[in-house]
Scaffold this motif. Structure first.
Motif, PDB file in Angstrom:
ATOM      1  N   THR A 127       5.416  26.855 -12.732  1.00 57.63           N
ATOM      2  CA  THR A 127       5.562  28.294 -12.994  1.00 57.63           C
ATOM      3  C   THR A 127       6.684  28.905 -12.162  1.00 57.63           C
ATOM      4  OG1 THR A 127       3.887  28.768 -11.325  1.00 57.63           O
ATOM      5  CG2 THR A 127       3.128  28.545 -13.607  1.00 57.63           C
ATOM      6  N   GLY A 128       7.442  28.084 -11.476  1.00 57.83           N
ATOM      7  CA  GLY A 128       8.573  28.538 -10.665  1.00 57.83           C
ATOM      8  C   GLY A 128       9.383  27.323 -10.278  1.00 57.83           C
ATOM      9  N   ASN A 129      10.114  27.413  -9.178  1.00 57.57           N
ATOM     10  CA  ASN A 129      10.896  26.278  -8.693  1.00 57.57           C
ATOM     11  C   ASN A 129      10.176  25.622  -7.518  1.00 57.57           C
ATOM     12  OD1 ASN A 129      13.127  26.497 -10.476  1.00 57.57           O
ATOM     13  ND2 ASN A 129      13.768  28.304  -9.334  1.00 57.57           N
ATOM     14  N   VAL A 130      10.175  24.311  -7.530  1.00 52.48           N
ATOM     15  CA  VAL A 130       9.410  23.549  -6.551  1.00 52.48           C
ATOM     16  C   VAL A 130      10.330  22.647  -5.743  1.00 52.48           C
ATOM     17  CG1 VAL A 130       7.810  21.582  -6.413  1.00 52.48           C
ATOM     18  CG2 VAL A 130       7.198  23.589  -7.768  1.00 52.48           C
ATOM     19  N   LYS A 131      10.071  22.578  -4.437  1.00 51.10           N
ATOM     20  CA  LYS A 131      10.681  21.545  -3.599  1.00 51.10           C
ATOM     21  C   LYS A 131       9.583  20.500  -3.378  1.00 51.10           C
ATOM     22  CE  LYS A 131      13.294  22.540   0.034  1.00 51.10           C
ATOM     23  NZ  LYS A 131      13.654  22.970   1.403  1.00 51.10           N
ATOM     24  N   LEU A 132       9.703  19.380  -4.065  1.00 51.71           N
ATOM     25  CA  LEU A 132       8.653  18.351  -4.030  1.00 51.71           C
ATOM     26  C   LEU A 132       8.859  17.435  -2.833  1.00 51.71           C
ATOM     27  CD1 LEU A 132       6.225  17.183  -5.662  1.00 51.71           C
ATOM     28  CD2 LEU A 132       7.881  15.637  -6.723  1.00 51.71           C
ATOM     29  N   LYS A 133       7.813  17.296  -2.021  1.00 48.67           N
ATOM     30  CA  LYS A 133       7.943  16.515  -0.786  1.00 48.67           C
ATOM     31  C   LYS A 133       7.145  15.214  -0.799  1.00 48.67           C
ATOM     32  CE  LYS A 133       8.831  20.534   2.127  1.00 48.67           C
ATOM     33  NZ  LYS A 133       8.370  21.318   3.293  1.00 48.67           N
ATOM     34  N   GLY A 134       6.058  15.188  -1.563  1.00 49.50           N
ATOM     35  CA  GLY A 134       5.250  13.968  -1.546  1.00 49.50           C
ATOM     36  C   GLY A 134       4.266  13.925  -2.699  1.00 49.50           C
ATOM     37  N   ILE A 135       3.830  12.695  -3.017  1.00 49.04           N
ATOM     38  CA  ILE A 135       2.890  12.464  -4.118  1.00 49.04           C
ATOM     39  C   ILE A 135       1.813  11.482  -3.663  1.00 49.04           C
ATOM     40  CG2 ILE A 135       2.632  11.562  -6.471  1.00 49.04           C
ATOM     41  CD1 ILE A 135       5.264  12.490  -7.200  1.00 49.04           C
ATOM     42  N   ILE A 136       0.597  11.734  -4.113  1.00 49.73           N
ATOM     43  CA  ILE A 136      -0.532  10.810  -3.932  1.00 49.73           C
ATOM     44  C   ILE A 136      -0.967  10.353  -5.324  1.00 49.73           C
ATOM     45  CG2 ILE A 136      -3.009  10.701  -3.385  1.00 49.73           C
ATOM     46  CD1 ILE A 136      -2.488  12.528  -1.006  1.00 49.73           C
ATOM     47  N   VAL A 137      -1.247   9.076  -5.484  1.00 50.72           N
ATOM     48  CA  VAL A 137      -1.810   8.552  -6.742  1.00 50.72           C
ATOM     49  C   VAL A 137      -3.040   7.726  -6.391  1.00 50.72           C
ATOM     50  CG1 VAL A 137      -1.419   7.147  -8.794  1.00 50.72           C
ATOM     51  CG2 VAL A 137       0.472   8.463  -7.825  1.00 50.72           C
ATOM     52  N   MET A 138      -4.195   8.181  -6.866  1.00 48.83           N
ATOM     53  CA  MET A 138      -5.475   7.552  -6.505  1.00 48.83           C
ATOM     54  C   MET A 138      -6.095   6.910  -7.746  1.00 48.83           C
ATOM     55  SD  MET A 138      -8.708   9.638  -4.997  1.00 48.83           S
ATOM     56  CE  MET A 138     -10.383   9.144  -5.429  1.00 48.83           C
ATOM     57  N   GLY A 139      -6.455   5.632  -7.624  1.00 46.59           N
ATOM     58  CA  GLY A 139      -6.996   4.918  -8.773  1.00 46.59           C
ATOM     59  C   GLY A 139      -8.269   4.152  -8.452  1.00 46.59           C
ATOM     60  N   GLU A 140      -8.578   3.222  -9.336  1.00 49.14           N
ATOM     61  CA  GLU A 140      -9.802   2.421  -9.257  1.00 49.14           C
ATOM     62  C   GLU A 140      -9.541   1.170  -8.419  1.00 49.14           C
ATOM     63  OE1 GLU A 140     -13.066   2.438  -9.308  1.00 49.14           O
ATOM     64  OE2 GLU A 140     -13.254   2.954 -11.440  1.00 49.14           O
ATOM     65  N   ASP A 141     -10.604   0.588  -7.889  1.00 44.75           N
ATOM     66  CA  ASP A 141     -10.477  -0.633  -7.091  1.00 44.75           C
ATOM     67  C   ASP A 141     -10.468  -1.860  -8.005  1.00 44.75           C
ATOM     68  OD1 ASP A 141     -10.301  -2.388  -5.040  1.00 44.75           O
ATOM     69  OD2 ASP A 141     -12.392  -2.222  -4.406  1.00 44.75           O
ATOM     70  N   ASP A 142      -9.531  -1.854  -8.951  1.00 43.83           N
ATOM     71  CA  ASP A 142      -9.388  -3.011  -9.841  1.00 43.83           C
ATOM     72  C   ASP A 142      -7.966  -2.999 -10.397  1.00 43.83           C
ATOM     73  OD1 ASP A 142      -9.314  -1.089 -11.859  1.00 43.83           O
ATOM     74  OD2 ASP A 142     -11.377  -1.453 -12.519  1.00 43.83           O
ATOM     75  N   ASP A 143      -7.719  -3.821 -11.407  1.00 48.44           N
ATOM     76  CA  ASP A 143      -6.343  -3.977 -11.899  1.00 48.44           C
ATOM     77  C   ASP A 143      -5.866  -2.829 -12.773  1.00 48.44           C
ATOM     78  OD1 ASP A 143      -6.122  -6.298 -10.499  1.00 48.44           O
ATOM     79  OD2 ASP A 143      -6.530  -7.629 -12.191  1.00 48.44           O
ATOM     80  N   THR A 144      -6.733  -1.837 -13.047  1.00 49.98           N
ATOM     81  CA  THR A 144      -6.276  -0.655 -13.802  1.00 49.98           C
ATOM     82  C   THR A 144      -5.479   0.300 -12.914  1.00 49.98           C
ATOM     83  OG1 THR A 144      -8.259   0.677 -13.332  1.00 49.98           O
ATOM     84  CG2 THR A 144      -8.322  -0.731 -15.314  1.00 49.98           C
ATOM     85  N   HIS A 145      -5.478   0.066 -11.608  1.00 52.63           N
ATOM     86  CA  HIS A 145      -4.747   0.951 -10.688  1.00 52.63           C
ATOM     87  C   HIS A 145      -3.247   0.844 -10.951  1.00 52.63           C
ATOM     88  CE1 HIS A 145      -3.250   2.926  -7.111  1.00 52.63           C
ATOM     89  NE2 HIS A 145      -4.481   3.163  -6.688  1.00 52.63           N
ATOM     90  N   PRO A 146      -2.538   1.997 -11.036  1.00 53.65           N
ATOM     91  CA  PRO A 146      -1.079   1.947 -11.256  1.00 53.65           C
ATOM     92  C   PRO A 146      -0.373   1.170 -10.143  1.00 53.65           C
ATOM     93  CG  PRO A 146      -1.898   4.198 -11.417  1.00 53.65           C
ATOM     94  CD  PRO A 146      -3.025   3.371 -10.894  1.00 53.65           C
ATOM     95  N   SER A 147       0.673   0.440 -10.518  1.00 57.66           N
ATOM     96  CA  SER A 147       1.439  -0.309  -9.508  1.00 57.66           C
ATOM     97  C   SER A 147       2.894   0.143  -9.435  1.00 57.66           C
ATOM     98  CB  SER A 147       1.389  -1.808  -9.810  1.00 57.66           C
ATOM     99  OG  SER A 147       2.038  -2.084 -11.036  1.00 57.66           O
ATOM    100  N   GLU A 148       3.315   0.985 -10.399  1.00 53.13           N
ATOM    101  CA  GLU A 148       4.695   1.494 -10.356  1.00 53.13           C
ATOM    102  C   GLU A 148       4.732   2.907 -10.916  1.00 53.13           C
ATOM    103  OE1 GLU A 148       8.455  -0.988 -11.216  1.00 53.13           O
ATOM    104  OE2 GLU A 148       8.159   0.175 -13.061  1.00 53.13           O
ATOM    105  N   MET A 149       5.487   3.760 -10.234  1.00 55.10           N
ATOM    106  CA  MET A 149       5.625   5.165 -10.641  1.00 55.10           C
ATOM    107  C   MET A 149       7.103   5.521 -10.637  1.00 55.10           C
ATOM    108  SD  MET A 149       4.030   8.575  -8.793  1.00 55.10           S
ATOM    109  CE  MET A 149       4.638   8.171  -7.144  1.00 55.10           C
ATOM    110  N   ARG A 150       7.554   6.180 -11.718  1.00 54.99           N
ATOM    111  CA  ARG A 150       8.955   6.596 -11.835  1.00 54.99           C
ATOM    112  C   ARG A 150       8.978   8.109 -12.041  1.00 54.99           C
ATOM    113  NH1 ARG A 150      11.223   4.704 -16.388  1.00 54.99           N
ATOM    114  NH2 ARG A 150      13.192   3.891 -15.570  1.00 54.99           N
ATOM    115  N   LEU A 151       9.820   8.800 -11.266  1.00 53.80           N
ATOM    116  CA  LEU A 151       9.895  10.263 -11.319  1.00 53.80           C
ATOM    117  C   LEU A 151      11.198  10.730 -11.964  1.00 53.80           C
ATOM    118  CD1 LEU A 151       8.682  11.242  -7.716  1.00 53.80           C
ATOM    119  CD2 LEU A 151       7.299  10.811  -9.756  1.00 53.80           C
ATOM    120  N   PHE A 152      11.071  11.732 -12.823  1.00 53.67           N
ATOM    121  CA  PHE A 152      12.229  12.363 -13.453  1.00 53.67           C
ATOM    122  C   PHE A 152      12.094  13.866 -13.275  1.00 53.67           C
ATOM    123  CE2 PHE A 152      11.258   8.471 -15.700  1.00 53.67           C
ATOM    124  CZ  PHE A 152      12.485   7.876 -15.951  1.00 53.67           C
ATOM    125  N   LYS A 153      13.185  14.514 -12.935  1.00 49.16           N
ATOM    126  CA  LYS A 153      13.113  15.965 -12.757  1.00 49.16           C
ATOM    127  C   LYS A 153      13.868  16.698 -13.855  1.00 49.16           C
ATOM    128  CE  LYS A 153      17.183  16.789  -9.988  1.00 49.16           C
ATOM    129  NZ  LYS A 153      17.804  17.343  -8.818  1.00 49.16           N
TER     130      LYS A 153
END
Length: 211
Positions: free
Chosen positions: A83-109
């Motif tokens: 809803t405005g302009n953001v200065k992004l400083k950090g990201i958390i990604v929380m998943g399951e304790d198995d192989d469905t947990h993400p292993s790679e994340m790519r960001l585009f602005k």
């Protein structure tokens, strides 16, 4: 109750661990600045489930709220307008304790309405993810690159080998500023002003008029 201490030990060497949860939670408040009406998650199995992973840091442990990708689809793509302009400083990604947990994340602005075809381009930043079951692991962004973000796309491109990907929580940390709006009344004022009168430039040095 942990709220009994009236004075915070800000200068203490263990400040990182002792930081009160409400202070830490405030840092992860960018979910409040998402334009929910236009938030999209592509490949989500249940419609609307992708939006639910963006919530308060204190509620990250609610395992009834998650997004899972479609059958035999590993990838997820979140299109997140702010809803405005953001200065992004950090990201958390929380998943399951198995192989469905993400292993790679790519960001585009600042690429609204991204599709999976668009993800073939070079991302602004890419992370190899570790399993995070408690929502404590922060991935710091290149702040110079993410200092003026009005739209963020998060492409979850791989997991640890399962046929689908599952995410419980995505935390976004940073600063938000209101988007500047060029009001029509300013243009009217300019149009009716005496061309020889340069005071208007001193009043609004930031305004760019469109001829």
């Amino acid at each position: 109750m942990a709220h009994g201490h009236g004075h915070g030990g800000g200068g203490c060497c263990g400040a990182e661990r002792e930081e009160p949860p409400e202070r830490r939670g405030l840092a992860w408040g960018l979910y409040l600045r998402i334009d929910r009406e236009r938030l999209q998650c592509l490949n989500e199995r249940r419609e609307g489930s992708g939006a639910r992973v963006f919530r308060a840091w204190e509620e990250r442990g609610d395992r009834s709220q998650f997004v899972e990708s479609d059958d035999d689809e590993v990838e997820l793509l979140f299109n997140i307008p702010f809803t405005g302009n953001v200065k992004l400083k950090g990201i958390i990604v929380m998943g399951e304790d198995d192989d469905t947990h993400p292993s790679e994340m790519r960001l585009f602005k600042n690429i609204p309405h991204m599709s999976f075809d668009d993800t073939a381009r070079e991302p602004d930043q890419m992370f190899t993810l570790n399993r995070d079951l408690t929502g404590e692991l922060e991935y710091p962004t290149k702040i110079a690159r993410f200092s003026n973000v009005y739209h963020l796309s998060i492409h979850i491109s791989k997991n640890f080998g399962a046929e689908t990907t599952k995410i419980f929580y995505i935390g976004l940390r940073g600063e938000w500023t209101e988007a500047y709006r060029h009001e029509v009344t300013i243009c009217n004022y300019e149009a009716s002003a005496n061309p020889a009168d340069h005071k208007i430039d001193q009043i609004m040095p930031e305004t760019h008029f469109i001829s």
